[in-house]
Design a protein around this motif. Structure first.
Motif, PDB file in Angstrom:
ATOM      1  N   GLN A   6       0.423  -1.436   0.278  1.00 34.21           N
ATOM      2  CA  GLN A   6       0.101  -0.093   0.225  1.00 34.21           C
ATOM      3  C   GLN A   6       0.822   1.345   0.206  1.00 34.21           C
ATOM      4  OE1 GLN A   6      -2.616  -0.579   3.267  1.00 34.21           O
ATOM      5  NE2 GLN A   6      -4.117  -1.221   2.664  1.00 34.21           N
ATOM      6  N   LEU A   7       1.950   1.393   0.911  1.00 31.90           N
ATOM      7  CA  LEU A   7       2.941   2.269   0.557  1.00 31.90           C
ATOM      8  C   LEU A   7       3.309   2.552  -0.602  1.00 31.90           C
ATOM      9  CD1 LEU A   7       4.808   1.742   4.157  1.00 31.90           C
ATOM     10  CD2 LEU A   7       2.858   3.609   3.650  1.00 31.90           C
ATOM     11  N   LEU A   8       4.162   2.092  -0.943  1.00 28.47           N
ATOM     12  CA  LEU A   8       4.488   1.525  -2.488  1.00 28.47           C
ATOM     13  C   LEU A   8       3.335   2.318  -3.860  1.00 28.47           C
ATOM     14  CD1 LEU A   8       7.176   0.842  -3.942  1.00 28.47           C
ATOM     15  CD2 LEU A   8       6.546  -0.680  -4.427  1.00 28.47           C
ATOM     16  N   ARG A   9       2.173   1.906  -3.576  1.00 37.98           N
ATOM     17  CA  ARG A   9       0.679   2.363  -4.468  1.00 37.98           C
ATOM     18  C   ARG A   9       0.707   3.645  -3.667  1.00 37.98           C
ATOM     19  NH1 ARG A   9      -4.838  -0.507  -3.516  1.00 37.98           N
ATOM     20  NH2 ARG A   9      -4.285   0.497  -1.797  1.00 37.98           N
ATOM     21  N   ARG A  10       1.071   3.959  -2.801  1.00 33.48           N
ATOM     22  CA  ARG A  10       0.749   5.706  -2.431  1.00 33.48           C
ATOM     23  C   ARG A  10       2.055   6.173  -3.158  1.00 33.48           C
ATOM     24  NH1 ARG A  10       0.854   9.366   1.373  1.00 33.48           N
ATOM     25  NH2 ARG A  10       2.186   8.212   3.626  1.00 33.48           N
ATOM     26  N   LEU A  11       2.964   5.833  -3.311  1.00 36.23           N
ATOM     27  CA  LEU A  11       4.180   6.083  -3.583  1.00 36.23           C
ATOM     28  C   LEU A  11       3.459   6.557  -5.148  1.00 36.23           C
ATOM     29  CD1 LEU A  11       6.860   7.555  -3.526  1.00 36.23           C
ATOM     30  CD2 LEU A  11       7.687   5.418  -4.138  1.00 36.23           C
ATOM     31  N   VAL A  12       3.635   6.041  -5.959  1.00 36.44           N
ATOM     32  CA  VAL A  12       3.023   5.980  -7.697  1.00 36.44           C
ATOM     33  C   VAL A  12       2.134   6.928  -7.599  1.00 36.44           C
ATOM     34  CG1 VAL A  12       2.692   4.302  -9.489  1.00 36.44           C
ATOM     35  CG2 VAL A  12       4.188   3.751  -7.569  1.00 36.44           C
ATOM     36  N   ARG A  52      13.378  -0.877  -8.468  1.00 33.18           N
ATOM     37  CA  ARG A  52      13.340  -0.448 -10.039  1.00 33.18           C
ATOM     38  C   ARG A  52      11.940   0.795 -10.094  1.00 33.18           C
ATOM     39  NH1 ARG A  52      16.490  -1.820 -14.128  1.00 33.18           N
ATOM     40  NH2 ARG A  52      13.969  -0.670 -16.055  1.00 33.18           N
ATOM     41  N   ILE A  53      10.590   0.681  -9.284  1.00 29.71           N
ATOM     42  CA  ILE A  53       9.571   1.495  -8.667  1.00 29.71           C
ATOM     43  C   ILE A  53      10.460   2.271  -8.517  1.00 29.71           C
ATOM     44  CG2 ILE A  53       7.464   1.656  -7.813  1.00 29.71           C
ATOM     45  CD1 ILE A  53       7.115  -1.710  -8.199  1.00 29.71           C
ATOM     46  N   VAL A  54      11.029   2.453  -7.464  1.00 25.79           N
ATOM     47  CA  VAL A  54      11.511   3.406  -6.221  1.00 25.79           C
ATOM     48  C   VAL A  54      12.091   4.158  -7.780  1.00 25.79           C
ATOM     49  CG1 VAL A  54      12.680   4.439  -4.382  1.00 25.79           C
ATOM     50  CG2 VAL A  54      11.068   2.449  -4.326  1.00 25.79           C
ATOM     51  N   GLU A  55      13.088   3.928  -8.158  1.00 22.33           N
ATOM     52  CA  GLU A  55      13.976   4.731  -8.658  1.00 22.33           C
ATOM     53  C   GLU A  55      12.702   5.125 -10.447  1.00 22.33           C
ATOM     54  OE1 GLU A  55      16.793   5.603  -8.814  1.00 22.33           O
ATOM     55  OE2 GLU A  55      18.295   4.602  -7.460  1.00 22.33           O
ATOM     56  N   TYR A  56      12.243   4.577 -10.657  1.00 19.74           N
ATOM     57  CA  TYR A  56      11.001   5.559 -11.536  1.00 19.74           C
ATOM     58  C   TYR A  56      10.548   6.775 -11.113  1.00 19.74           C
ATOM     59  CZ  TYR A  56       7.876   5.448 -15.602  1.00 19.74           C
ATOM     60  OH  TYR A  56       7.791   5.571 -17.072  1.00 19.74           O
ATOM     61  N   CYS A  57       9.547   6.349  -9.433  1.00 22.46           N
ATOM     62  CA  CYS A  57       8.599   7.220  -9.312  1.00 22.46           C
ATOM     63  C   CYS A  57      10.049   8.338  -9.199  1.00 22.46           C
ATOM     64  CB  CYS A  57       8.896   7.265  -8.088  1.00 22.46           C
ATOM     65  SG  CYS A  57       7.380   5.744  -7.831  1.00 22.46           S
ATOM     66  N   ARG A  58      11.130   8.644  -7.936  1.00 22.47           N
ATOM     67  CA  ARG A  58      12.079   9.674  -8.134  1.00 22.47           C
ATOM     68  C   ARG A  58      12.777  10.456  -8.614  1.00 22.47           C
ATOM     69  NH1 ARG A  58      18.460   8.635  -4.811  1.00 22.47           N
ATOM     70  NH2 ARG A  58      18.311   6.968  -6.748  1.00 22.47           N
ATOM     71  N   LEU A  69       6.894   9.460   3.594  1.00 20.34           N
ATOM     72  CA  LEU A  69       7.426   8.591   1.912  1.00 20.34           C
ATOM     73  C   LEU A  69       8.395   9.054   1.891  1.00 20.34           C
ATOM     74  CD1 LEU A  69       4.573   7.393  -0.194  1.00 20.34           C
ATOM     75  CD2 LEU A  69       5.316   5.732   1.716  1.00 20.34           C
ATOM     76  N   SER A  70       9.577   8.029   1.019  1.00 20.15           N
ATOM     77  CA  SER A  70      10.762   8.412   0.953  1.00 20.15           C
ATOM     78  C   SER A  70      10.955   7.545  -0.234  1.00 20.15           C
ATOM     79  CB  SER A  70      12.004   7.694   2.029  1.00 20.15           C
ATOM     80  OG  SER A  70      13.297   8.608   1.448  1.00 20.15           O
ATOM     81  N   LEU A  71      11.526   8.684  -1.146  1.00 19.42           N
ATOM     82  CA  LEU A  71      12.459   8.541  -2.757  1.00 19.42           C
ATOM     83  C   LEU A  71      13.538   8.077  -2.123  1.00 19.42           C
ATOM     84  CD1 LEU A  71      11.032  11.108  -4.258  1.00 19.42           C
ATOM     85  CD2 LEU A  71       9.853   9.062  -4.246  1.00 19.42           C
ATOM     86  N   ASP A  72      14.373   7.303  -0.978  1.00 22.46           N
ATOM     87  CA  ASP A  72      15.777   7.437  -0.621  1.00 22.46           C
ATOM     88  C   ASP A  72      15.530   6.130  -0.981  1.00 22.46           C
ATOM     89  OD1 ASP A  72      18.064   6.635  -0.117  1.00 22.46           O
ATOM     90  OD2 ASP A  72      17.547   7.158   1.804  1.00 22.46           O
TER      91      ASP A  72
END
Length: 405
Positions: A6-12, A52-58, A69-72
């Motif tokens: 859910q945290l990852l979905r909210r980041l996206v 890869r999802i985090v890097e794509y969002c960042r 949330l964090s982009l780190d």
């Protein structure tokens, strides 16, 4: 598990990333991304996908991260590590339909009938499945039989098997999907048998199945995705021409029927490989992300050539519960390879200190050119040693021996 996803979905969502763009960047289907972000998994998502999802969002977000949330990547790596530990300590809940046990070793199948028999095992409710799957090839408008029912729990069966039995399961699923996909394409094409052509009804079934059985799939021998695509497409085109030659109605062109079969093949294979990392490694027909042109801003999260880390991760993901390397030894991979005085250069860790050697492979161990250096020099150079070794140890050629240099 659900909270992490859910945290990852909210980041996206807060970074305003469409799931279709994310699926293309990760070389995954839209359904696979939706399953991950909605937490509809029984195991933690692979760290490589999360990273890869985090890097794509960042790469596509503003300088300020979403609230809470964090982009780190380091922050997400820690959360993912905690999720893995929690998952290991959680007692698995009984599933509604447990896969059948494998009480005896299973031989690697070489025919479609043998492949279906391996998948069916001792389950009486799938008696006669092979004949039902081939029924559309009679061109009499037969109802299509769904292969996915017999593949339910397939990943668990693979994970609980070893050696030849595990390879037999992978080969069985690979071959069954190849043949069934074409049968389903024929069943939905509207082609019907034409008695006026003098082609005995039902005779083409043997010809088609025999031709498709000749395709060397990734679970039988380690192959590049491009080679797999080429061979499967060529085989589908050939047997499509055979089917159209026996039909009485104006049907699609051979290449159109072959394309329909290919699309169905991709769909069936994806439904199995999403949960079965072993079959995805040996038989995936999609090029790895690094071989494609990634969207701008997408940053790779793993350095190239770190084979020890990659192989450790792959083999660890294939190990069943209780047989994976003890966690007490894994921190050794993340220790410096040598002591260094401060200040000074930072020593790499053990897993990062191993650099992949370039290598070449022989397609067949009996090739007469194996003893000649000039023959080896003409073979393409590869640098994905971790992927090759992991796949080679899973497929038929690996359990029977092979050659590498």
């Amino acid at each position: 598990m659900v909270i992490f996803c859910q945290l990852l979905r909210r980041l996206v969502r807060e970074c305003q990333i469409p799931q279709t763009d994310l699926a293309r960047a990760l070389n995954r289907s839209n359904g696979a991304i939706s399953t991950l972000l909605n937490g509809q998994r029984t195991t933690p998502p692979p760290w490589d996908d999360v990273a890869r999802i985090v890097e794509y969002c960042r790469a596509r977000s503003s300088a300020r991260p979403p609230v809470g949330l964090s982009l780190d990547p380091g922050w997400w790596r820690l959360r993912h590590h905690e999720l893995e530990i929690t998952a290991e300590q959680t007692v698995p809940q009984p599933r509604g339909r447990k896969p059948p046990a494998q009480p005896r070793p299973v031989e690697v199948p070489v025919t479609f009938a043998d492949a279906v028999a391996v998948l069916v095992a001792d389950r009486d409710d799938f008696e006669g499945l092979a004949e039902e799957l081939l029924e559309p090839l009679t061109l009499n408008g037969a109802v299509i039989t769904d292969l996915r029912a017999v593949l339910e729990g397939f990943a668990d069966r693979v994970r609980s098997s070893h050696g030849t039995t595990r390879t037999a399961l992978l080969c069985a699923a690979d071959l069954a999907v190849l043949v069934t996909a074409f049968c389903e394409a024929v069943g939905t094409s509207g082609i019907r048998y034409g008695a006026e052509l003098g082609y005995p009804q039902g005779e083409i079934t043997t010809e088609i199945v025999t031709e498709l059985e000749r395709v060397t799939l990734g679970s039988y021998r380690t192959r590049h995705p491009a080679q797999l695509r080429e061979d499967i497409t060529a085989a589908y085109t050939y047997v499509a021409d055979t089917v159209l030659g026996a039909g009485s109605t104006q049907g699609p062109m051979p290449q159109d029927l072959a394309h329909q079969a290919w699309r169905r093949y991709e769909s069936l294979l994806a439904s199995v490989t999403w949960d079965c990392a072993e079959l995805r490694l040996t038989s995936d027909t999609e090029d790895p992300p690094e071989a494609l042109d990634p969207p701008s801003g997408l940053v790779s999260t793993t350095a190239p050539g770190l084979g020890l880390a990659g192989l450790s991760s792959l083999l660890g993901s294939f190990a069943s519960a209780g047989s994976a390397p003890a966690r007490m030894h894994q921190p050794l991979l993340r220790t410096p390879i040598a002591a260094a005085e401060e200040p000074g250069p930072v020593m790499p860790t053990l897993e990062a200190g191993y650099v992949n050697p370039a290598f070449r492979t022989a397609g067949y161990a009996a090739d007469p050119g194996l003893s000649r250096d000039n023959w080896w020099h003409n073979q393409p150079v590869r640098d994905d040693l971790e992927d090759f070794l992991a796949a080679h140890l899973l497929n038929r050629s690996g359990i029977g021996g092979g050659s590498m240099r």
